[in-house]
Design a protein around this motif. Structure first.
Motif, PDB file in Angstrom:
ATOM      1  N   TRP A  23      51.540  74.007 102.522  1.00  0.00           N
ATOM      2  CA  TRP A  23      50.513  73.016 102.863  1.00  0.00           C
ATOM      3  C   TRP A  23      50.996  72.207 104.054  1.00  0.00           C
ATOM      4  N   GLU A  24      50.064  71.859 104.927  1.00  0.00           N
ATOM      5  CA  GLU A  24      50.371  71.028 106.079  1.00  0.00           C
ATOM      6  C   GLU A  24      49.204  70.085 106.314  1.00  0.00           C
ATOM      7  N   GLY A  25      49.514  68.835 106.621  1.00  0.00           N
ATOM      8  CA  GLY A  25      48.446  67.892 106.907  1.00  0.00           C
ATOM      9  C   GLY A  25      48.952  66.658 107.617  1.00  0.00           C
ATOM     10  N   GLU A  26      48.046  66.064 108.393  1.00  0.00           N
ATOM     11  CA  GLU A  26      48.362  64.816 109.084  1.00  0.00           C
ATOM     12  C   GLU A  26      48.260  63.657 108.107  1.00  0.00           C
ATOM     13  N   ILE A  27      49.268  62.792 108.144  1.00  0.00           N
ATOM     14  CA  ILE A  27      49.305  61.645 107.240  1.00  0.00           C
ATOM     15  C   ILE A  27      49.187  60.356 108.043  1.00  0.00           C
ATOM     16  N   SER A  28      48.817  59.296 107.350  1.00  0.00           N
ATOM     17  CA  SER A  28      48.683  57.982 107.973  1.00  0.00           C
ATOM     18  C   SER A  28      50.048  57.298 108.064  1.00  0.00           C
ATOM     19  N   GLU A  29      50.088  56.198 108.779  1.00  0.00           N
ATOM     20  CA  GLU A  29      51.323  55.408 108.860  1.00  0.00           C
ATOM     21  C   GLU A  29      51.756  54.951 107.463  1.00  0.00           C
ATOM     22  N   TYR A  30      50.794  54.518 106.654  1.00  0.00           N
ATOM     23  CA  TYR A  30      51.087  54.089 105.279  1.00  0.00           C
ATOM     24  C   TYR A  30      51.703  55.243 104.482  1.00  0.00           C
ATOM     25  N   GLU A  31      51.109  56.437 104.572  1.00  0.00           N
ATOM     26  CA  GLU A  31      51.618  57.591 103.836  1.00  0.00           C
ATOM     27  C   GLU A  31      52.997  57.997 104.356  1.00  0.00           C
ATOM     28  N   HIS A  32      53.220  57.880 105.664  1.00  0.00           N
ATOM     29  CA  HIS A  32      54.542  58.181 106.219  1.00  0.00           C
ATOM     30  C   HIS A  32      55.586  57.244 105.622  1.00  0.00           C
ATOM     31  N   GLY A  33      55.231  55.989 105.477  1.00  0.00           N
ATOM     32  CA  GLY A  33      56.142  55.027 104.852  1.00  0.00           C
ATOM     33  C   GLY A  33      56.476  55.407 103.419  1.00  0.00           C
ATOM     34  N   ASP A 107      55.817  74.057  99.484  1.00  0.00           N
ATOM     35  CA  ASP A 107      56.472  73.551 100.686  1.00  0.00           C
ATOM     36  C   ASP A 107      55.386  72.889 101.527  1.00  0.00           C
ATOM     37  N   ALA A 108      55.572  71.603 101.761  1.00  0.00           N
ATOM     38  CA  ALA A 108      54.582  70.843 102.536  1.00  0.00           C
ATOM     39  C   ALA A 108      55.235  70.308 103.807  1.00  0.00           C
ATOM     40  N   ARG A 109      54.389  70.112 104.794  1.00  0.00           N
ATOM     41  CA  ARG A 109      54.793  69.438 106.029  1.00  0.00           C
ATOM     42  C   ARG A 109      53.798  68.314 106.259  1.00  0.00           C
ATOM     43  N   PHE A 110      54.292  67.086 106.142  1.00  0.00           N
ATOM     44  CA  PHE A 110      53.464  65.922 106.407  1.00  0.00           C
ATOM     45  C   PHE A 110      53.671  65.540 107.869  1.00  0.00           C
ATOM     46  N   LEU A 111      52.604  65.528 108.645  1.00  0.00           N
ATOM     47  CA  LEU A 111      52.686  65.291 110.080  1.00  0.00           C
ATOM     48  C   LEU A 111      52.228  63.877 110.420  1.00  0.00           C
ATOM     49  N   TYR A 112      53.108  63.146 111.096  1.00  0.00           N
ATOM     50  CA  TYR A 112      52.793  61.813 111.606  1.00  0.00           C
ATOM     51  C   TYR A 112      53.382  61.781 113.012  1.00  0.00           C
ATOM     52  N   GLU A 113      52.548  62.066 113.998  1.00  0.00           N
ATOM     53  CA  GLU A 113      53.007  62.265 115.386  1.00  0.00           C
ATOM     54  C   GLU A 113      53.931  61.156 115.839  1.00  0.00           C
ATOM     55  N   PRO A 114      55.076  61.494 116.407  1.00  0.00           N
ATOM     56  CA  PRO A 114      55.583  62.840 116.680  1.00  0.00           C
ATOM     57  C   PRO A 114      56.493  63.343 115.559  1.00  0.00           C
ATOM     58  N   ASP A 164      39.996  60.359 101.013  1.00  0.00           N
ATOM     59  CA  ASP A 164      40.276  60.854 102.361  1.00  0.00           C
ATOM     60  C   ASP A 164      41.728  60.630 102.772  1.00  0.00           C
ATOM     61  N   ARG A 165      42.626  60.579 101.807  1.00  0.00           N
ATOM     62  CA  ARG A 165      44.056  60.457 102.086  1.00  0.00           C
ATOM     63  C   ARG A 165      44.694  61.849 102.042  1.00  0.00           C
ATOM     64  N   ALA A 166      45.586  62.103 102.994  1.00  0.00           N
ATOM     65  CA  ALA A 166      46.269  63.403 103.045  1.00  0.00           C
ATOM     66  C   ALA A 166      47.089  63.654 101.785  1.00  0.00           C
ATOM     67  N   PHE A 167      47.772  62.626 101.283  1.00  0.00           N
ATOM     68  CA  PHE A 167      48.581  62.826 100.077  1.00  0.00           C
ATOM     69  C   PHE A 167      47.721  63.294  98.904  1.00  0.00           C
TER      70      PHE A 167
END
Length: 185
Positions: A23-33, A107-114, A164-167
């Motif tokens: 799984w791969e998805g873009e996450i928010s700043e909050y989710e990155h934290g 196996d997931a990849r959470f993406l928060y650019e960069p 609508d949250r990536a997590f």
């Protein structure tokens, strides 16, 4: 990372080969934290705990209204995997459990650019004979209750996607894969 393939191999032998999920998805700043608050932890173990037809579900204080999910947590460095699973289940639900099957290895990849956060989730089926469900760790878990697999696949799935949250999209993918693995047997 301390939950290595060497740690997982005996679990595969005992509880079966899991379905694989990428799984791969873009996450928010909050989710990155949330994903990086403990940089040494890049995994979780999720438990589908059944008592007959009932499924254990938990809510954390920060969850959006109406969001419930199966319990889970992390295995501590140096902790025996099964001991950690039982500890987490007891903390989050008050239930004594027995592992039955290794359902999903994700196996997931959470993406928060960069940035990219790699994450692994291991989903296990467990059973309990306990009737009373009550979290012991009240700081981490706001509530625990019995639900059902159809509820997880239906209204709870819809509620997770509504956020609508990536997590939560990731959790839906995990739940879907675990439910499919359960259906295979």
């Amino acid at each position: 990372m301390h939950v290595t393939d060497a740690v997982l191999e005996p679990l595969r032998r005992q509880y079966g080969e899991p379905a694989l999920l990428e799984w791969e998805g873009e996450i928010s700043e909050y989710e990155h934290g949330l994903a990086t608050y403990n940089p040494k932890r890049m995994h979780d173990v999720t438990f589908f705990i059944l008592n007959g037809e009932r499924l254990a579900l938990i809510r954390k204080p920060q969850f959006e209204p109406g969001v419930w999910r199966p319990p889970g947590g992390g295995i501590k460095a140096g902790e025996d995997f099964e001991t950690g699973v039982r500890r987490e289940a007891l903390e989050e639900t008050g239930l004594e459990i027995e592992l039955q099957r290794y359902l999903v290895a994700a196996d997931a990849r959470f993406l928060y650019e960069p940035l990219e956060v790699p994450w692994r989730t291991h989903v296990f089926l467990a059973t309990t004979n306990d009737e009373e469900i009550e979290p012991r760790d009240r700081e981490e878990i706001a509530a625990a209750r019995w639900g059902t697999l159809p509820e997880l696949a239906g209204p709870l799935r819809a509620r997770l996607l509504e956020t609508d949250r990536a997590f939560w999209r990731y959790r839906v993918a995990l739940h879907d894969a675990a439910l499919a693995a359960l259906d295979e047997r």
